[in-house]
Design a protein around this motif. Structure first.
Motif, PDB file in Angstrom:
ATOM      1  N   CYS A   1       7.755   2.815   7.497  1.00 43.65           N
ATOM      2  CA  CYS A   1       6.793   1.731   7.679  1.00 43.65           C
ATOM      3  C   CYS A   1       7.479   0.379   7.537  1.00 43.65           C
ATOM      4  O   CYS A   1       8.407   0.207   6.731  1.00 43.65           O
ATOM      5  CB  CYS A   1       5.657   1.853   6.671  1.00 43.65           C
ATOM      6  SG  CYS A   1       4.595   3.284   6.932  1.00 43.65           S
TER       7      CYS A   1
ATOM      8  N   ASP B   1       1.952   0.196  11.994  1.00 47.19           N
ATOM      9  CA  ASP B   1       2.303   1.348  11.154  1.00 47.19           C
ATOM     10  C   ASP B   1       1.193   2.384  11.172  1.00 47.19           C
ATOM     11  O   ASP B   1       1.447   3.591  11.333  1.00 47.19           O
ATOM     12  CB  ASP B   1       2.556   0.887   9.716  1.00 47.19           C
ATOM     13  CG  ASP B   1       3.846   0.101   9.584  1.00 47.19           C
ATOM     14  OD1 ASP B   1       4.663   0.165  10.519  1.00 47.19           O
ATOM     15  OD2 ASP B   1       4.030  -0.581   8.554  1.00 47.19           O
TER      16      ASP B   1
ATOM     17  N   THR C   1       1.345   6.697   3.001  1.00 50.25           N
ATOM     18  CA  THR C   1       2.608   6.220   3.556  1.00 50.25           C
ATOM     19  C   THR C   1       2.604   4.715   3.799  1.00 50.25           C
ATOM     20  O   THR C   1       3.608   4.032   3.532  1.00 50.25           O
ATOM     21  CB  THR C   1       2.914   6.944   4.878  1.00 50.25           C
ATOM     22  OG1 THR C   1       2.891   8.363   4.650  1.00 50.25           O
ATOM     23  CG2 THR C   1       4.273   6.550   5.420  1.00 50.25           C
ATOM     24  N   CYS C   2       1.481   4.181   4.268  1.00 49.53           N
ATOM     25  CA  CYS C   2       1.498   2.771   4.697  1.00 49.53           C
ATOM     26  C   CYS C   2       0.968   1.795   3.643  1.00 49.53           C
ATOM     27  O   CYS C   2       1.400   0.634   3.618  1.00 49.53           O
ATOM     28  CB  CYS C   2       0.712   2.609   6.006  1.00 49.53           C
ATOM     29  SG  CYS C   2      -1.027   3.070   5.903  1.00 49.53           S
TER      30      CYS C   2
ATOM     31  N   THR D   1       3.513  -0.106   1.276  1.00 45.04           N
ATOM     32  CA  THR D   1       4.431  -1.049   1.925  1.00 45.04           C
ATOM     33  C   THR D   1       3.776  -2.383   2.251  1.00 45.04           C
ATOM     34  O   THR D   1       4.468  -3.310   2.671  1.00 45.04           O
ATOM     35  CB  THR D   1       4.977  -0.433   3.230  1.00 45.04           C
ATOM     36  OG1 THR D   1       3.891  -0.187   4.136  1.00 45.04           O
ATOM     37  CG2 THR D   1       5.695   0.873   2.945  1.00 45.04           C
TER      38      THR D   1
END
Length: 553
Positions: free
Chosen positions: A57, A64, A167-168, A171
């Motif tokens: 990402c 993303d 996951t995103c 970030t």
């Protein structure tokens, strides 16, 4: 035999050899083509079975999220779109009557012009409103890396979507608010989301509403490693079971949530049992500032528990044991040294069990030693002069609520004795106001506060860190109001006689829409007392003529 044709054995042999060479080339070409076809087929099979490299990402939420959804197997039409959250247009400033109109009205034109589109709303194509989307707010809409808030409303968040968020979300550097409304969360998905929240560096506000979960695992959001400051759990059908878990997450005898300052539990199904559990969780918590339990099922019994929490309450056996441990680790504050008291003095400790009475006699030698040690301590306090205070047990034994004034007066007298107040001058030579302590005061463990012994139990001052409490739209009657009134009066008395910058006490209290009589004396007294506690309240001043004038700006 035709003329000119040589049919010698040598020519026949040459022709056969040429034919064989030609056939060999054809065979070799066919074999090469077959090998190439098999190689391409194996390569295509490898491409199908090959696992794609993990996506890294970039911190830009929109690309993303879209790429992660595509890799998860969602069709382009199934991927929720990321849109800027709509905002209400601001109110235009009123026109200046003195200013000249830069665009004077033109003469009417007969040609019918198309009416301009309205700017207060946006039209969409058919059924586009019902398509799942993610609303975001940004610091700067031109910079995709400045997403600060994420809103998901009205569509189910499943395990695959939680994996994408895992996951995103970490970030997104500036993300500070996540709002999930009616997203069909389950016990598993909520726990998975709770594991993601601590990984987001600046995440402070969590709103999860309209997500009833039978297992009620709400305490997992408020773990010890949680950095959440504001938490809203409205309309989640939280019962006494969920309230009990939330109570343990707020504090126990040995642990305490050190970050949460605002908790909204309104519009749930919490009864007196849950209210008592939450009050128990706030006994040792001095961090939470705002609590809302509006629109629940709390009656007088639950209100009395909050009245006890806000005034003063006796320590349980477990809390007394923990208090002894803390005093042992810190050193007895009454003696001013790190050494433990001699065995002869242990019987006089106010942390003794309730079955041991305080009528034990000391011999003359002990009394002399006690007097000499007290003189040394008092002399040391006078020479020190650094504004330190001794945490002595100054509450009168066997006292009642009416004796709190005398006890607090003794506390103020002892804590102010031996202090030196210094006044400083500013650059212009004017005297600056005297101050004994800085604005920031370190929070003290409630178990180390001054105690009062009543009938063999140790009583400590209640929770004065809560400044806003909402108990409106419940089932609280006259008995609950009287208990809360006593708590408010106690806090005001304590604040006047022993002010503490870190412990202001209640400033806002909401009790509306409870089954209270219109002529309730307790309710009217509470309203009058809380009016002066409101930080925005300004008293009325009398003019020279005797008329009252409001100081409100």
């Amino acid at each position: 035999m035709p003329e000119g044709v040589d049919d010698s054995p040598a020519n026949a042999r040459f022709a056969s050899i040429a034919k064989k060479v030609k056939m060999g080339k054809r065979t070799e070409k066919a074999l090469k083509e077959k090998a190439a076809a098999s190689t391409s087929q194996e390569a295509s099979e490898d491409d199908v079975n090959k696992v794609p490299e993990p996506y890294t990402c970039t911190g830009h939420f929109d690309p993303d999220f879209t790429e992660l959804c595509r890799r998860a197997g969602l069709a382009p039409s199934e991927i929720p779109t990321v849109v800027i959250r709509a905002k209400r247009p601001g109110t235009p400033p009123p026109p200046d009557p003195k200013a000249k109109d830069p665009n004077p009205p033109e003469e009417a034109v007969d040609v019918a012009e198309e009416e301009p589109k309205p700017k207060t709303y946006v039209t969409k194509e058919r059924f586009a409103y019902f398509k799942p989307c993610i609303q975001v707010e940004m610091e700067n809409e031109d910079k995709p890396a400045t997403v600060t808030e994420v809103y998901i409303r009205g569509w189910k968040i499943d395990d695959m979507m939680v994996g994408i968020f895992k996951t995103c979300f970490p970030t997104i550097e500036k993300l500070h608010t996540i709002n999930f409304w009616n997203t069909g969360l389950t016990d598993k998905t909520l726990r998975d989301l709770a594991a993601i929240f601590p990984q987001c560096p600046n995440l402070k506000n969590i709103v999860i509403e309209g997500n009833p979960i039978p297992e009620e695992p709400w305490a997992c959001i408020m773990g010890e490693d949680s950095l959440i400051i504001n938490l809203s759990l409205r309309h989640n059908d939280i019962t006494d079971r969920g309230a009990s878990g939330i109570s343990s997450a707020l504090s126990t005898v040995t642990t305490c949530n050190k970050n949460l300052i605002s908790l909204n539990l309104s519009h749930n199904k919490i009864t007196d049992v849950g209210a008592e559990a939450i009050a128990k969780g706030l006994r040792m918590n001095r961090i939470l500032l705002c609590l809302s339990l509006a629109s629940n099922r709390i009656t007088d019994k639950g209100a009395m528990k909050f009245g006890e929490l806000l005034s003063r309450f006796p320590l349980t056996h477990e809390e007394v044991v923990e208090r002894r441990k803390l005093l042992r680790d810190k050193g007895s504050p009454d003696r001013g040294s790190g050494k433990s008291p001699p065995p002869s003095r242990r019987a006089e400790s106010k942390d003794r069990p309730g079955s041991v009475r305080s009528g034990s006699h000391l011999d003359k030698g002990d009394k002399k030693r006690d007097k000499s040690s007290k003189k040394k301590d008092n002399k040391k306090d006078k020479d020190d002069g650094k504004g330190g205070t001794k945490k002595a047990d100054t509450w009168k034994k066997g006292g009642s609520r009416s004796s709190v004034t005398v006890a607090i007066t003794e506390t103020v007298t002892k804590t102010t004795k031996g202090k030196k107040t210094t006044s400083s001058k500013d650059k212009k030579g004017g005297a600056m106001p005297e101050s004994e302590s800085p604005d920031m005061v370190e929070a003290i463990n409630p178990l180390l506060e001054s105690v009062e012994s009543i009938e063999g139990q140790l009583w400590i001052p209640g929770n004065r860190s809560i400044i806003s409490l909402n108990l409106s739209r419940n089932e609280i009657g006259e008995a609950g109001l009287k208990s809360i009134l006593l708590a408010v009066q106690y806090q005001i008395t304590l604040a006047n006689l022993a002010p503490n910058p870190a412990l202001k006490g209640l400033m806002r209290l909401s009790l509306g829409r409870n089954p209270i009589r219109a002529d309730s004396e307790a309710y009217q007294k509470i309203q009058d007392l809380m009016l002066t506690r409101d930080p925005f309240y300004k008293a009325q001043a009398k003019s020279p003529d005797g008329d009252t004038q409001s100081l409100a700006g």
